[in-house]
Design a protein around this motif. Structure first.
Motif, PDB file in Angstrom:
ATOM      1  N   LYS A   1       0.822  -1.209   0.000  1.00 17.50           N
ATOM      2  CA  LYS A   1       0.000   0.000   0.000  1.00 17.50           C
ATOM      3  C   LYS A   1       0.856   1.260   0.000  1.00 17.50           C
ATOM      4  O   LYS A   1       0.542   2.257  -0.657  1.00 17.50           O
ATOM      5  CB  LYS A   1      -0.916  -0.024   1.228  1.00 17.50           C
ATOM      6  CG  LYS A   1      -1.885   1.127   1.341  1.00 17.50           C
ATOM      7  CD  LYS A   1      -2.738   0.978   2.599  1.00 17.50           C
ATOM      8  CE  LYS A   1      -3.636   2.174   2.809  1.00 17.50           C
ATOM      9  NZ  LYS A   1      -4.409   2.051   4.065  1.00 17.50           N
ATOM     10  N   GLU A   2       1.972   1.225   0.761  1.00 11.46           N
ATOM     11  CA  GLU A   2       2.803   2.429   0.883  1.00 11.46           C
ATOM     12  C   GLU A   2       4.227   2.039   1.276  1.00 11.46           C
ATOM     13  O   GLU A   2       4.425   1.183   2.140  1.00 11.46           O
ATOM     14  CB  GLU A   2       2.226   3.356   1.949  1.00 11.46           C
ATOM     15  CG  GLU A   2       3.023   4.618   2.188  1.00 11.46           C
ATOM     16  CD  GLU A   2       2.511   5.414   3.384  1.00 11.46           C
ATOM     17  OE1 GLU A   2       3.170   6.419   3.727  1.00 11.46           O
ATOM     18  OE2 GLU A   2       1.490   5.022   3.981  1.00 11.46           O
ATOM     19  N   VAL A   3       5.220   2.666   0.623  1.00  9.80           N
ATOM     20  CA  VAL A   3       6.614   2.545   1.051  1.00  9.80           C
ATOM     21  C   VAL A   3       6.912   3.768   1.909  1.00  9.80           C
ATOM     22  O   VAL A   3       6.977   4.888   1.407  1.00  9.80           O
ATOM     23  CB  VAL A   3       7.579   2.470  -0.147  1.00  9.80           C
ATOM     24  CG1 VAL A   3       9.020   2.396   0.345  1.00  9.80           C
ATOM     25  CG2 VAL A   3       7.249   1.264  -1.019  1.00  9.80           C
TER      26      VAL A   3
ATOM     27  N   ASP B   1      19.384   3.246   3.993  1.00 11.57           N
ATOM     28  CA  ASP B   1      20.709   3.158   3.398  1.00 11.57           C
ATOM     29  C   ASP B   1      21.492   2.193   4.293  1.00 11.57           C
ATOM     30  O   ASP B   1      21.822   2.520   5.436  1.00 11.57           O
ATOM     31  CB  ASP B   1      21.384   4.534   3.369  1.00 11.57           C
ATOM     32  CG  ASP B   1      22.751   4.495   2.700  1.00 11.57           C
ATOM     33  OD1 ASP B   1      23.516   3.529   2.951  1.00 11.57           O
ATOM     34  OD2 ASP B   1      23.079   5.420   1.945  1.00 11.57           O
ATOM     35  N   ILE B   2      21.768   0.997   3.781  1.00  9.75           N
ATOM     36  CA  ILE B   2      22.332  -0.062   4.609  1.00  9.75           C
ATOM     37  C   ILE B   2      23.709   0.312   5.157  1.00  9.75           C
ATOM     38  O   ILE B   2      24.122  -0.143   6.221  1.00  9.75           O
ATOM     39  CB  ILE B   2      22.419  -1.378   3.805  1.00  9.75           C
ATOM     40  CG1 ILE B   2      21.016  -1.821   3.407  1.00  9.75           C
ATOM     41  CG2 ILE B   2      23.084  -2.485   4.602  1.00  9.75           C
ATOM     42  CD1 ILE B   2      20.133  -2.121   4.582  1.00  9.75           C
TER      43      ILE B   2
ATOM     44  N   ASP C   1      12.766   8.088  -2.207  1.00  8.19           N
ATOM     45  CA  ASP C   1      12.958   7.030  -3.204  1.00  8.19           C
ATOM     46  C   ASP C   1      12.100   5.842  -2.776  1.00  8.19           C
ATOM     47  O   ASP C   1      12.454   5.102  -1.869  1.00  8.19           O
ATOM     48  CB  ASP C   1      14.433   6.631  -3.279  1.00  8.19           C
ATOM     49  CG  ASP C   1      14.669   5.506  -4.289  1.00  8.19           C
ATOM     50  OD1 ASP C   1      13.728   5.156  -5.022  1.00  8.19           O
ATOM     51  OD2 ASP C   1      15.799   4.976  -4.334  1.00  8.19           O
ATOM     52  N   VAL C   2      10.957   5.680  -3.414  1.00 14.48           N
ATOM     53  CA  VAL C   2       9.996   4.670  -2.958  1.00 14.48           C
ATOM     54  C   VAL C   2       9.982   3.419  -3.826  1.00 14.48           C
ATOM     55  O   VAL C   2       9.167   2.531  -3.602  1.00 14.48           O
ATOM     56  CB  VAL C   2       8.573   5.264  -2.888  1.00 14.48           C
ATOM     57  CG1 VAL C   2       8.497   6.343  -1.835  1.00 14.48           C
ATOM     58  CG2 VAL C   2       8.136   5.794  -4.251  1.00 14.48           C
TER      59      VAL C   2
ATOM     60  N   ASP D   1      16.998  -3.994  -1.261  1.00 14.10           N
ATOM     61  CA  ASP D   1      16.466  -2.866  -0.481  1.00 14.10           C
ATOM     62  C   ASP D   1      15.792  -3.376   0.792  1.00 14.10           C
ATOM     63  O   ASP D   1      15.084  -4.392   0.776  1.00 14.10           O
ATOM     64  CB  ASP D   1      15.445  -2.071  -1.295  1.00 14.10           C
ATOM     65  CG  ASP D   1      16.101  -1.109  -2.269  1.00 14.10           C
ATOM     66  OD1 ASP D   1      17.311  -0.855  -2.112  1.00 14.10           O
ATOM     67  OD2 ASP D   1      15.401  -0.620  -3.178  1.00 14.10           O
ATOM     68  N   ILE D   2      16.003  -2.665   1.882  1.00 11.57           N
ATOM     69  CA  ILE D   2      15.285  -2.925   3.127  1.00 11.57           C
ATOM     70  C   ILE D   2      14.467  -1.683   3.445  1.00 11.57           C
ATOM     71  O   ILE D   2      15.010  -0.580   3.562  1.00 11.57           O
ATOM     72  CB  ILE D   2      16.248  -3.253   4.281  1.00 11.57           C
ATOM     73  CG1 ILE D   2      16.962  -4.579   4.001  1.00 11.57           C
ATOM     74  CG2 ILE D   2      15.502  -3.335   5.607  1.00 11.57           C
ATOM     75  CD1 ILE D   2      17.938  -4.999   5.078  1.00 11.57           C
TER      76      ILE D   2
END
Length: 418
Positions: free
Chosen positions: A351-353, A358-359, A368-369, A375-376
């Motif tokens: 539904k939403e990021v 940034d690991i 940045d979605v 990516d985590i």
């Protein structure tokens, strides 16, 4: 045999490239005499062909031929060994940033994480990344092995400096137990046997630490959760009226006579009987696989959950999750995926990021979605039916889920419920 009843410890290893993860695991297996003779002969032969004087310990874990030819380990290599005190499953995970997903996969079921640090380089970005992921996965025990101490003259000062650096960084993380061991995986110092080169280090070697580490408290013993995997209706003589609900206890205890509630229906009953592989039981606990029989005839099916009536999980269709994207293809906006949670399967959509991590720096990125491989991110999932959940930090089994692409049937993401 007594060894068959030994407690199982799962641990992962992580470190930067060439920090010596494979050599360390090879040393553990070699010095604890956990290598079959035919394996040892094959590795000795390969070592001679490569021109090594002795055994190349890294070959014990570098299982894929093309990885050996490149001289790097790029996948999660699982190894098993047993000592008289404990059984072990090792997940050797790669150190490169582009294999974050492999580390998340390998460490997701670990009781402990070993993080290797090169004594010459100290705490670097990759060290912080591995510690951050261990914290994110709520791995309760972290063992920091400062490796290659032989290359810094077994200096106590170097070890103390690295320990201080790591402790300063780890103060911001959620790790309950951190231990530090100075080692030389190549020479065997403080791996299986105590080092004579570092008399200033008074604690036990790595294997002793792994054998004696207390792990029973890592299981959730409070929240009784029993996801139903299948319904048993045997039609044999003596079982005509039997209706049992089979599955694996995710957490907590169940006893005959307990008042329980079946979710999501909300109907209550009492446990009439508990059957295990060897017959009737008065009580059962995680992670045992059993069949529960209830006193009342309630409609129960796969994906339902039997819980104690005075201790319910959360029920929600909007779930906040820390999601690690595993697939080469980015997540599609508002695309539907199959969500697997315990024995429950249903449709869900991202539904939403809310933000991405940034690991390397642990900073939250909100502009940045798009979810790409490794990516985590913190996301909001919307499910077609309410999920019966606990926070991952409280219950790894009911607090974790995966997403599957309906078109390719690939597992595209793994999530930890917040």
């Amino acid at each position: 045999m007594e060894i068959e009843r030994n407690e199982l410890l799962r641990f992962s290893t992580a470190g930067s490239v060439d920090d010596g993860k494979s050599t360390l695991i090879g040393r553990l297996l070699y010095d604890s005499k956990s290598i079959f003779e035919d394996q040892l002969e094959a590795i000795e032969s390969t070592s001679r062909k490569k021109g090594h004087d002795g055994v190349d310990l890294a070959l014990f874990t570098d299982g894929l031929r093309d990885e050996r030819e490149q001289g790097i380990t790029i996948d999660v290599a699982y190894r098993y060994f047993t000592t008289p005190k404990r059984k072990f499953i090792i997940a050797d995970t790669p150190g490169h940033v582009q294999y974050t997903r492999n580390m998340v996969t390998g460490a997701s079921t670990a009781n402990a994480a070993i993080i290797l640090i090169d004594a010459r380089h100290g705490v670097i970005e990759q060290t912080k990344r591995h510690a951050f992921i261990a914290s994110l996965l709520h791995i309760p025990h972290v063992i920091v092995c400062v490796n290659k101490m032989d290359l810094v003259d077994f200096s106590e000062e170097v070890f103390t400096t690295i320990r201080s650096q790591f402790e300063a960084f780890a103060a911001k993380l959620l790790i309950r137990d951190i231990r530090f061991i100075p080692i030389s995986a190549l020479l065997g110092d403080n791996v299986v046997n105590r080092s004579e080169n570092m008399p200033w280090y008074q604690d036990g070697p790595l294997l002793h630490t792994l054998e004696t580490m207390h792990i029973s408290s890592d299981l959730n013993k409070v929240d009784a959760r029993f996801p139903v995997q299948t319904v048993l209706r045997p039609q044999r003589e003596g079982f005509i009226d039997y209706r049992g609900y089979a599955g694996r206890i995710a957490s907590g205890f169940y006893r005959v006579g307990d008042q329980v509630t079946v979710l999501p229906s909300g109907f209550s009953s009492r446990i009439k009987s508990i059957k295990g592989p060897n017959g009737e039981l008065e009580e059962a606990f995680a992670p045992m696989s059993v069949a529960l029989e209830l006193e009342d005839d309630i409609d129960v099916s796969r994906g339902d959950m039997i819980v104690r009536s005075n201790n319910m999980p959360e029920s929600s269709q909007d779930v906040e999750v820390m999601l690690c994207w595993l697939n080469n293809r980015p997540a599609q906006p508002r695309a539907k995926y199959t969500l697997m949670h315990t024995s429950n399967e249903q449709k869900a959509m991202i539904k939403e990021v809310m933000y991405k991590y940034d690991i390397n720096t642990m900073e939250r990125i909100k502009d940045d979605v798009e979810l790409k491989m490794n990516d985590i991110s913190k996301v909001k999932l919307r499910t077609t039916k309410p999920l019966l959940i606990d926070a991952y930090k409280d219950n790894r089994y009911t607090g974790s889920l995966i997403l599957i692409d309906d078109q390719t049937n690939e597992t595209v993401a793994a999530g930890m419920i917040i």
